[in-house]
Structure formats: C-alpha cells, structure tokens
Scaffold this active site. Structure first.
Site, PDB file in Angstrom:
ATOM      1  N   GLU A   1      -9.566  -5.367  -3.225  1.00  0.00           N
ATOM      2  CA  GLU A   1      -8.887  -4.431  -2.331  1.00  0.00           C
ATOM      3  C   GLU A   1      -9.841  -3.595  -1.481  1.00  0.00           C
ATOM      4  OE1 GLU A   1      -5.587  -3.963  -1.970  1.00  0.00           O
ATOM      5  OE2 GLU A   1      -4.616  -4.773  -3.769  1.00  0.00           O
TER       6      GLU A   1
ATOM      7  N   SER B   1       0.843  -1.188   0.000  1.00  0.00           N
ATOM      8  CA  SER B   1       0.000   0.000   0.000  1.00  0.00           C
ATOM      9  C   SER B   1       0.887   1.250   0.000  1.00  0.00           C
ATOM     10  CB  SER B   1      -0.955  -0.036   1.191  1.00  0.00           C
ATOM     11  OG  SER B   1      -1.960   0.952   1.063  1.00  0.00           O
TER      12      SER B   1
ATOM     13  N   HIS C   1      -7.850  -5.611   0.840  1.00  0.00           N
ATOM     14  CA  HIS C   1      -6.580  -4.906   1.006  1.00  0.00           C
ATOM     15  C   HIS C   1      -5.898  -5.375   2.285  1.00  0.00           C
ATOM     16  CE1 HIS C   1      -3.865  -1.592   0.226  1.00  0.00           C
ATOM     17  NE2 HIS C   1      -4.078  -1.034   1.409  1.00  0.00           N
TER      18      HIS C   1
END
Length: 513
Positions: free
Chosen positions: A311, A197, A413
């Site tokens: 995600e 990320s 995610h």
C-alpha cells in the site's frame, strides 16, 4: 421531444436527458439533494427543488469544496476533480439500459480520506463496468472535510447533525438510488456500496449508521485505513475550536461560520494537519463503526474486504530515494511513524526480516507501514464482521505488480481500482500499458460483479474462495494466477499487536523524512 440518441428518464425532481456512449446510457450531474450553500451549510441535505422541462445530464456536477491535491501522474486518474461549489450534491449513473431488467446496482463512494476527491474522477468512469458487467454504476459527490464533519454547538438544533452531514449526504444519495433504480434499469433490492481507502471508511461508517440500514444489501471495503473508528465528541470539539480560531472567530458558532466565505474556510483547512471526520453525536452515530465490535445492524450484509500488497509505496514514490534507504534510516522512521521506542522498533524489524530474509531495508519499511496503516485495520474489520454476522465475509489481497518506476512500487495503494472499473488506460501513469492489464481486468471485474449479484465473489476466473474467519483467515491472493492462502504475512504482522491501531486522528500519515 426527445433528441436523437439522447436517453431520457423521469425522476422525482423532473425529467433528465443523458447521453449514450458505446451502448451505455450515461447521466451525469443528477442532483439528489439541494445546494448546501448559505443556510444549507452544515445542515442535513434538503430535498431538490423540482424543475420544469428536461434537465441536461451530459456533464458532471461541481465537486465538493476541498483543498486540491497537487498534480501527480501516479494519482491524477484518482484525485482529479471538477470546479468546486457548495452546490455539490449530485451523482452520476451509468447503465446498460433504462429498461425493466433490474440489474445489480453498484454505488461507488470515492476515497480521499474524509477530505478530498470526487465521484467524477477518470478512474471511476463506469461505462465499461456497466457494459461488460451488466450492472448499474452510480458514483456520488458528498460534502467533505469541515463542510461535512464539523461538530457545532449542540444546543442549536439547526446544527446538531453537522458532525455527520457528509454521511447524511450519502444516505440521501442511497435513498435516491432506492427510489430511482428501476427507472435506470437497476434493482433497488440489490444495491452494493463500494469504497476504497477513505471510501472504505465511509462504507464502514454507513454499515453502523441506523439511517442507512436497509438502503444497501452488500458492502465492499477496499484498503481500509482509519475505518474502525470515527471521532469522539471531544476530538470533534477540538477540531471545530481550532478552525474557529484560524478564522478569527471566538467560537465554533454555526451561524457565524455560515457567513464565512467558502474560500476562507478552504484556505484555513489547508493549514491543518488533522482530518475532519464524522463525530459520534448520539443522533446519527452512537458508536464507532468497528470498535469494539462489528455493527449489529449490518449482520446480514455480506462483506468483501481486502488490501493491496504494498500500500504505502504510492506515498513513498514522492521521492524515489525512499526505495534505497539504509537500515538506520528505516529504523528512525519506523520509531517515529509507529510511535514506539527503539527496543520495540528493533523487535518489529527483526520479525519482518525473519519473514522476508532477502528484503531490502526499504522493502521492510513498506511491509511494516503497509501492515500498520492498512492491513491490520482491514483484517480487524474482516474478523469482527465474520465472527458476528450471519452473512459471509470474503477477504483478498491484490498482488498484481505494476511495472512503472522500474517495478519498485510493487502493488501500491489504489492499484486494484482501475481493474474494477476497466479504466486502466486512464490510470496508465500508475499501471503502465502491459499485455496483462486486460486479463487482470476481466478477473477483477468479474469478481466484484459476482459479489454484487449474489454476495459471493466466486467466479470462473478464480479457484474456490472460502469464507473468511478468525481461525483459518483464508485469503484470496488476486493476481494473474490467483490462489488462496491462510493468513498471508500474519506471523510478522503479529509483531505489531502491541501497537495501537492506526487512526485518522494521528497527524503523521506516512513514513516520509
């Protein structure tokens, strides 16, 4: 005299004493640079003042000043931090032995955009990865948000690097790793930077940063979002001027801002909607990391890069009603989120409905926003690196599905991170405690370790994994039964081609009401 069961290592700053747990030697809170408080605020990291005697290294150092994330059982394993301080430039080392084995070194750069997180979160406890993978794991704290990325008066040489201070911290940490890897049983010539990320954006920026060149030899970028670009000078100036106004200052003056208590700055940051991030300053960064091209200085760096399948479910889970929306509400949200008109929204939705004829409206929302926010930028970076580099690029999509919340999250995610580290128990709020966690951990950990060792992720747990390129776009689908697919989801995703890429400069991040 060495305490029983307490390993000791000599560093450039002085001797340190760690702990041994389950056959792994752990050294926490090792300073790699001096405190950034006072005259050090907004300035490049300074060398550590050496100490006398033996420094205890059993506990994590402070986290960087930041706006804390609210408690969340899906996210606590990822976002938990220590008490904050400007004396935050420390790292943690997990090693199977302080011998001369010259093991691969994995340097984990935490996520949290450019604004939050710490190298001490439970999800990246490196003990199992070090033990089972036979590698040295390093996790790093560095300056965040305005403390790390505030563009200040370029006429004052003292603050000319303020817009990249957090990246300079990471460079200082990598220099520390190069200097000390052998003492901790690692190989300074086999260093892999790994980030997820926001950490992937930091990995991408380091690939474009001349000061970082040669300090790492492979790169892993997991779930890239705003990794293609950093801030241009005008954006950096607007951000700095806005913070100055919130603090009652006439301008973003470095000396004046150094006098503001850290708590006041953090309080002002809590009211901002945009994320501070590195600024192109002509000193540390003279171009965007992957726009319009891959950084030439990292053409010899193998890259492992990918996303999770779903995600944005992690963020939609803030309200479970997001998983039972009607098509009208999905259309409204996508129009706002993508910044496009009704006609383009309908066209995009139709493309995804054709690709997923049984998908619910909420499933379509997840698919479009996942592709827009993560997949497109990640694969753009993969293509650029693959097409311009002499070293290989390998792409993956993580497909293992979590059973929590009735299974509606799919593969959210962050879901792959605990499998890399073997910290699935710490992340049970996100992953549950099912019997497939252990085999999935063995597969993912072996994959990341193989890549760290050789620059090639192929290993006995997977079918043959070809290199990624713009023509075939062959991607490993990582799951209990992994397989290779050519450009998975690419036909639907092409409907987004006319939509500008996601960028951290956008104040709206997620498709919430």
């Amino acid at each position: 005299m060495r305490a029983a069961g307490r390993p000791e290592v000599e560093t450039s700053g002085g001797r340190v004493r760690g702990v041994e747990v389950g056959g792994v030697r752990v050294f926490r809170g090792l300073p790699y640079a001096a405190s950034t408080a006072g005259a050090g605020r907004f300035r490049p990291p300074a060398p550590v003042t050496p100490w006398t005697g033996t420094r205890e290294a059993a506990h994590f150092g402070p986290s960087a000043p930041q706006v804390p994330a609210p408690p969340d059982p899906l996210f606590d394993w990822y976002g938990a931090i220590e008490p904050t301080s400007e004396d935050c430039l420390s790292l943690n080392v997990f090693t199977p032995g302080t011998d001369d084995a010259r093991r691969p070194v994995l340097v984990w750069i935490h996520g949290g955009a450019w604004a939050g997180g710490a190298g001490s979160a439970p999800g990246w406890d490196g003990m199992r990865l070090a033990r089972d993978g036979g590698v040295v794991v390093v996790t790093v704290n560095h300056r965040l948000t305005a403390f790390g990325y505030l563009r200040l008066d370029q006429d004052d040489e003292r603050f000319a690097d303020a817009g990249a201070a957090g990246l300079l911290d990471l460079v200082a940490a990598l220099r520390w790793v190069r200097e000390h890897a052998e003492a901790f049983g690692g190989d300074p010539d086999c260093v892999t930077i790994v980030g997820q990320s926001g950490g992937a954006a930091k990995v991408s920026a380091l690939m474009a940063m001349p000061a970082a060149h040669g300090l790492f030899h492979r790169a892993v970028a997991q779930s890239c979002s705003g990794s293609l670009r950093v801030a241009e000078p005008n954006e950096g100036q607007r951000m700095a001027d806005g913070l100055a106004r919130q603090l009652g200052l006439s301008s973003a003056n470095g000396v004046a801002l150094q006098a503001v208590p850290v708590e006041r700055i953090v309080g002002a940051l809590a009211g901002t909607t945009r994320s501070f991030r590195p600024v192109i300053d002509g000193r540390n960064l003279d171009q965007h990391p992957f726009d319009p091209s891959a950084p030439a200085i990292s053409s010899d760096v193998p890259l492992l890069i990918g996303t999770t399948a779903n995600e944005t479910t992690l963020f939609l889970a803030a309200d479970m009603r997001n998983f039972s929306l009607d098509l009208g509400e999905v259309r409204r949200r996508l129009e706002r989120f993508l910044g496009v008109g009704p006609g383009d929204t309908d066209r995009i939705l139709e493309a995804y409905r054709a690709d997923r004829p049984t998908a619910s409206p909420s499933d379509l929302l997840v698919a479009v926003t996942t592709d827009y926010h993560y997949t497109r930028n990640t694969l753009t970076e993969a293509v650029l690196q693959a097409d311009s580099a002499s070293a290989p690029t390998y792409a993956y999509r993580f497909d293992w599905r979590t059973p929590v919340r009735g299974g509606v999250l799919g593969t959210p995610h962050t879901a792959e991170v605990p499998f890399v580290f073997g910290t699935t128990e710490a992340a049970a709020g996100l992953l549950g405690r099912g019997p497939d966690l252990e085999p999935m951990t063995r597969t993912v950990m072996a994959t990341w370790v193989a890549f760290a060792r050789t620059g090639d992720p192929n290993n006995p747990h997977l079918p043959p994994w070809p290199r990624y390129d713009a023509t075939g776009r062959r991607t490993m689908l990582l799951g209990l039964e992994s397989s290779v697919s050519a450009d998975p989801g690419g036909v639907a995703r092409s409907a987004l081609d006319d939509v500008p890429p996601f960028d951290y400069s956008r104040p709206v991040s997620y498709p919430l009401p």
